[in-house]
Write a protein that holds these residues in place. Structure first.
Motif, PDB file in Angstrom:
ATOM      1  N   ARG B  98      51.889  26.294  36.886  1.00 60.56           N
ATOM      2  CA  ARG B  98      52.191  27.329  37.825  1.00 60.56           C
ATOM      3  C   ARG B  98      51.240  28.480  38.268  1.00 60.56           C
ATOM      4  N   LEU B  99      50.517  28.882  37.170  1.00 55.41           N
ATOM      5  CA  LEU B  99      49.688  29.730  37.250  1.00 55.41           C
ATOM      6  C   LEU B  99      48.326  29.161  38.132  1.00 55.41           C
ATOM      7  N   ALA B 100      48.149  28.069  37.878  1.00 53.27           N
ATOM      8  CA  ALA B 100      46.956  27.328  38.483  1.00 53.27           C
ATOM      9  C   ALA B 100      47.156  27.212  39.927  1.00 53.27           C
ATOM     10  N   GLN B 101      48.600  26.663  40.104  1.00 59.30           N
ATOM     11  CA  GLN B 101      48.965  26.260  41.544  1.00 59.30           C
ATOM     12  C   GLN B 101      49.222  27.295  42.303  1.00 59.30           C
ATOM     13  N   LEU B 102      49.682  28.502  41.871  1.00 57.15           N
ATOM     14  CA  LEU B 102      50.113  29.412  42.823  1.00 57.15           C
ATOM     15  C   LEU B 102      48.890  30.815  42.852  1.00 57.15           C
ATOM     16  N   TYR B 103      48.286  30.661  41.824  1.00 58.99           N
ATOM     17  CA  TYR B 103      47.071  31.704  41.714  1.00 58.99           C
ATOM     18  C   TYR B 103      45.757  31.321  41.423  1.00 58.99           C
ATOM     19  N   ARG B 104      45.710  30.039  41.241  1.00 61.56           N
ATOM     20  CA  ARG B 104      44.121  29.551  40.960  1.00 61.56           C
ATOM     21  C   ARG B 104      43.676  30.158  39.724  1.00 61.56           C
ATOM     22  N   LEU B 105      44.582  30.429  38.768  1.00 65.09           N
ATOM     23  CA  LEU B 105      44.334  31.167  37.482  1.00 65.09           C
ATOM     24  C   LEU B 105      44.414  30.348  36.310  1.00 65.09           C
ATOM     25  N   ASN B 106      43.222  30.387  35.619  1.00 65.01           N
ATOM     26  CA  ASN B 106      43.484  29.447  34.237  1.00 65.01           C
ATOM     27  C   ASN B 106      42.829  30.268  33.172  1.00 65.01           C
ATOM     28  N   PHE B 107      43.720  30.338  32.375  1.00 64.33           N
ATOM     29  CA  PHE B 107      43.316  31.435  31.010  1.00 64.33           C
ATOM     30  C   PHE B 107      42.528  30.565  30.135  1.00 64.33           C
ATOM     31  N   ASN B 108      42.368  29.143  30.238  1.00 71.18           N
ATOM     32  CA  ASN B 108      41.931  28.510  29.117  1.00 71.18           C
ATOM     33  C   ASN B 108      40.233  28.457  29.531  1.00 71.18           C
ATOM     34  N   ASP B 109      40.228  28.791  30.811  1.00 65.24           N
ATOM     35  CA  ASP B 109      38.681  28.882  31.407  1.00 65.24           C
ATOM     36  C   ASP B 109      38.229  30.260  31.600  1.00 65.24           C
ATOM     37  N   ASP B 110      37.379  30.861  30.602  1.00 62.14           N
ATOM     38  CA  ASP B 110      36.924  32.103  30.632  1.00 62.14           C
ATOM     39  C   ASP B 110      36.156  32.724  31.866  1.00 62.14           C
ATOM     40  N   LYS B 111      35.523  31.980  32.575  1.00 60.07           N
ATOM     41  CA  LYS B 111      34.897  32.355  33.594  1.00 60.07           C
ATOM     42  C   LYS B 111      35.780  32.612  34.754  1.00 60.07           C
ATOM     43  N   ASN B 112      36.965  31.652  34.875  1.00 59.29           N
ATOM     44  CA  ASN B 112      38.194  31.643  35.900  1.00 59.29           C
ATOM     45  C   ASN B 112      38.753  32.961  35.693  1.00 59.29           C
ATOM     46  N   TRP B 113      39.245  33.315  34.347  1.00 55.00           N
ATOM     47  CA  TRP B 113      39.830  34.386  34.616  1.00 55.00           C
ATOM     48  C   TRP B 113      39.234  35.716  34.697  1.00 55.00           C
ATOM     49  N   ASN B 114      37.780  35.619  33.991  1.00 49.79           N
ATOM     50  CA  ASN B 114      37.183  36.805  34.342  1.00 49.79           C
ATOM     51  C   ASN B 114      36.802  37.156  35.852  1.00 49.79           C
ATOM     52  N   ASP B 115      36.486  36.017  36.615  1.00 46.96           N
ATOM     53  CA  ASP B 115      36.292  36.316  37.927  1.00 46.96           C
ATOM     54  C   ASP B 115      37.174  36.928  38.742  1.00 46.96           C
ATOM     55  N   TRP B 116      38.515  36.104  38.403  1.00 40.57           N
ATOM     56  CA  TRP B 116      39.762  36.354  38.785  1.00 40.57           C
ATOM     57  C   TRP B 116      40.108  37.951  38.911  1.00 40.57           C
ATOM     58  N   ILE B 117      40.225  38.503  37.559  1.00 38.42           N
ATOM     59  CA  ILE B 117      40.623  39.984  37.321  1.00 38.42           C
ATOM     60  C   ILE B 117      39.428  40.855  37.799  1.00 38.42           C
ATOM     61  N   ASN B 118      38.146  40.519  37.727  1.00 37.47           N
ATOM     62  CA  ASN B 118      37.343  41.381  37.924  1.00 37.47           C
ATOM     63  C   ASN B 118      36.970  41.685  39.568  1.00 37.47           C
ATOM     64  N   ALA B 119      37.626  40.694  40.146  1.00 37.30           N
ATOM     65  CA  ALA B 119      37.414  40.606  41.914  1.00 37.30           C
ATOM     66  C   ALA B 119      38.431  41.601  42.251  1.00 37.30           C
ATOM     67  N   ARG B 120      39.666  41.995  41.293  1.00 38.57           N
ATOM     68  CA  ARG B 120      40.939  42.597  41.640  1.00 38.57           C
ATOM     69  C   ARG B 120      41.140  43.793  41.173  1.00 38.57           C
ATOM     70  N   ALA B 121      40.491  44.130  40.057  1.00 39.39           N
ATOM     71  CA  ALA B 121      40.732  45.348  39.085  1.00 39.39           C
ATOM     72  C   ALA B 121      39.359  45.785  38.747  1.00 39.39           C
ATOM     73  N   LYS B 122      39.207  47.059  39.269  1.00 43.79           N
ATOM     74  CA  LYS B 122      37.666  47.656  39.013  1.00 43.79           C
ATOM     75  C   LYS B 122      37.830  48.941  38.339  1.00 43.79           C
ATOM     76  N   ILE B 123      38.730  49.810  39.009  1.00 41.97           N
ATOM     77  CA  ILE B 123      38.417  51.120  38.394  1.00 41.97           C
ATOM     78  C   ILE B 123      39.875  51.542  37.950  1.00 41.97           C
ATOM     79  N   ILE B 124      39.987  52.284  36.936  1.00 42.63           N
ATOM     80  CA  ILE B 124      41.383  52.669  36.132  1.00 42.63           C
ATOM     81  C   ILE B 124      41.393  54.236  36.553  1.00 42.63           C
ATOM     82  N   LEU B 125      42.284  54.837  37.052  1.00 41.61           N
ATOM     83  CA  LEU B 125      42.647  56.021  36.994  1.00 41.61           C
ATOM     84  C   LEU B 125      43.529  56.596  35.928  1.00 41.61           C
TER      85      LEU B 125
END
Lengths: 148, 380
Positions: B98-125
């Protein structure tokens, strides 16, 4: 005559000491006395009793934990009353607290699954049937009950 | 204080030997499994940054058992039984698909989840970071594309900004970058946010990735997860919350920032904008992360898994698709067979209409998740 008396005395003393030191003739069977002094059946009974007592105690403790948890589960009203101040964007802390209480039940159950299985089934059944309880919890209970 | 954890191990700010040690450990892990590339406002404490680093290590718990590295987080829960059963493996496979189908997200692939989160979460206040006219400034005007999402209760992005300002301290996390972008777009007023320790950040896209942590997020005592036994659940919950917020950086025009919908009458969260119309929104992502953790976490006890399932249920019940169509139009239902629908209908506390048997022909509501890129007009 004296010889006869002496022989008789020796025979009597032999039986007397045999009786005292429990060294009967080696017939391959145990004397009634030996059987009487063999205490294993008595010890097994005690340990069994202790085990039964321990198990009853564990069941009673689990039952108490389950009852307390059941009473503390938040209702829809409980949760909604916290939303005014905190909003509803993410899971309210009251639901997190309930999840952690259920975790405790789950951990105790896991340690002694066979013994507590029946109690646990009743607990999750009762939880699933609580119509007023927060649905995320009752849904979990229904699934868990089926799982058990 | 601004700290940046970059893949190369570059750290922009030093705040003591103790932090060096711990961050060193985090950076070592980065080489193995990638890492968040987060920056922080100066109000964030060392402990808060460390906590995020610890949470990030738990991504290893979302991997399939052949790829997981439980030793990274086992110290969090010494009582774990590592018992991932056969049914858990099967269910984990479902959540991964479901994660792959709906979000193109794969936690088994380090590059995939890295790119996913780093494109969307950048600064924490930090929770106390000011969000007012002092920090939110106008940069220029005339946004040529003015198509905006309208919530099912008529809620518009400008009101979202007011809500952000009034509520930001009282919540777990909020994607303020996406909220400021939407608000700016509505008024044709491109904004910038003055971030303590990071300077003026132009809000050119919902992908600006500025996320504010509320007071609860970094406070395990208030969250109820301060003792050792509940720490793992607390960490996985925070992890899912961050990924939920990251999803708000997606979407464009009507789907901009995947704004939440008002929960319908009869729903436990009725009256609050705490539901998603789309199935590929932030709530379902959060529930998938929690559900996956409950099935694949090798460091979890049976009780941890139970707690995670309850938290996942709480998030999943907010996903109205395809149930939303079923209840709002009462004309059709879903043929998706998704467990979310079945669960909603089974929940005894819900008073929604689940009686519709005509479930043919209506699929899940999927929103366009491509990010909006700024196409600003000429400033007057």
């Amino acid at each position: 005559m004296k010889k006869r008396e002496s022989l008789l005395l020796y025979v009597l003393m032999f039986f007397f000491f045999s009786w005292i030191f429990n060294i009967g003739p080696s017939t391959g069977t145990k004397s009634p006395m030996t059987t009487k002094n063999f205490t294993l059946p008595t010890i097994t009974g005690e340990s069994l009793a202790r085990e039964v007592e321990l198990k009853s105690q564990q069941i009673a403790e689990f039952r108490k934990l389950a009852q307390d948890t059941l009473k503390s589960l938040p209702t829809v009203e409980d949760v909604r009353s916290t939303l005014a101040s905190r909003g509803a964007h993410q899971t309210p802390p009251i639901v997190m607290a309930a999840a952690l209480k259920m975790k405790k039940v789950g951990d105790v159950l896991e340690k002694n699954h066979q013994l507590l299985k029946a109690e646990a089934k009743s607990f999750y059944e009762a939880c699933a049937a609580q119509g007023s309880v927060w649905p995320a919890i009752t849904q979990f209970c229904a699934e868990k009950q089926r799982e058990i | 204080m601004g700290v940046s954890l970059l893949p190369g191990g570059r750290m922009r700010r030093v705040f003591g030997k103790k932090a060096w040690g711990l961050l060193g450990m985090i950076l070592v892990f980065q080489f193995r499994a990638g890492a968040y590339e987060l920056k922080f406002s100066s109000g964030m404490s060392t402990q808060q940054v460390e906590l995020l680093g610890q949470d990030q290590l738990l991504i290893s718990q979302l991997k399939s058992s052949s790829q997981s590295t439980p030793q990274n987080s086992s110290q969090l829960n010494p009582n774990s039984n590592s018992g991932v059963s056969g049914s858990n493996v099967a269910e984990a496979t479902f959540y991964r698909s479901r994660l792959a189908q709906l979000y193109r997200l794969n936690f088994n692939d380090d590059k995939n989840w890295n790119d996913w989160i780093n494109a969307r979460a950048k600064i924490i206040l930090n929770a106390e970071h000011e969000l007012s006219e002092n920090t939110i400034v106008s940069l220029d005007f005339n946004y040529s594309n003015k198509i905006l999402p309208i919530s099912n209760d008529g809620f518009l992005p400008p009101s979202l900004m007011q809500e952000v300002q009034s509520r930001s301290k009282a919540i777990l996390m909020l994607n303020v970058g996406a909220a400021i972008y939407s608000s700016g777009k509505a008024t044709g007023d491109r904004k910038g946010l003055q971030v303590d320790g990071q300077g003026l950040i132009p809000i050119n896209s919902p992908r600006v990735g500025i996320i504010q942590a509320g007071d609860l997020f970094f406070d395990p005592v208030k969250l109820g997860t301060s003792n050792v036994a509940s720490r793992l659940v607390g960490s996985l919950f925070r992890l899912s919350t961050l990924w939920h917020e990251a999803r708000h950086s997606d979407g464009r025009e009507q789907s901009l920032s995947f704004a939440h919908a008002a929960c319908p009458k009869g729903h436990p969260y009725a009256g609050y904008r705490a539901c998603d119309t789309a199935v590929n929104g932030p709530y379902y992502l959060g529930s998938l992360v929690l559900n996956l953790a409950a099935r694949s976490c090798t460091d979890c006890t049976a009780g941890d898994r139970d707690a995670l399932k309850i938290l996942a249920n709480d998030v999943e019940l907010r996903v109205l698709s395809p149930f939303y169509r079923l209840s709002s139009s009462a004309s059709s239902g879903s043929s998706s067979g998704d467990s979310a629908v079945r669960k909603l209908c089974q929940m005894s506390g819900l008073k929604l209409d689940c009686s519709n048997n005509n479930r043919e022909g209506v699929g899940e509501v999927l929103w366009d998740d491509q990010p909006e890129t700024a196409s600003w007009g000429v400033a007057p």
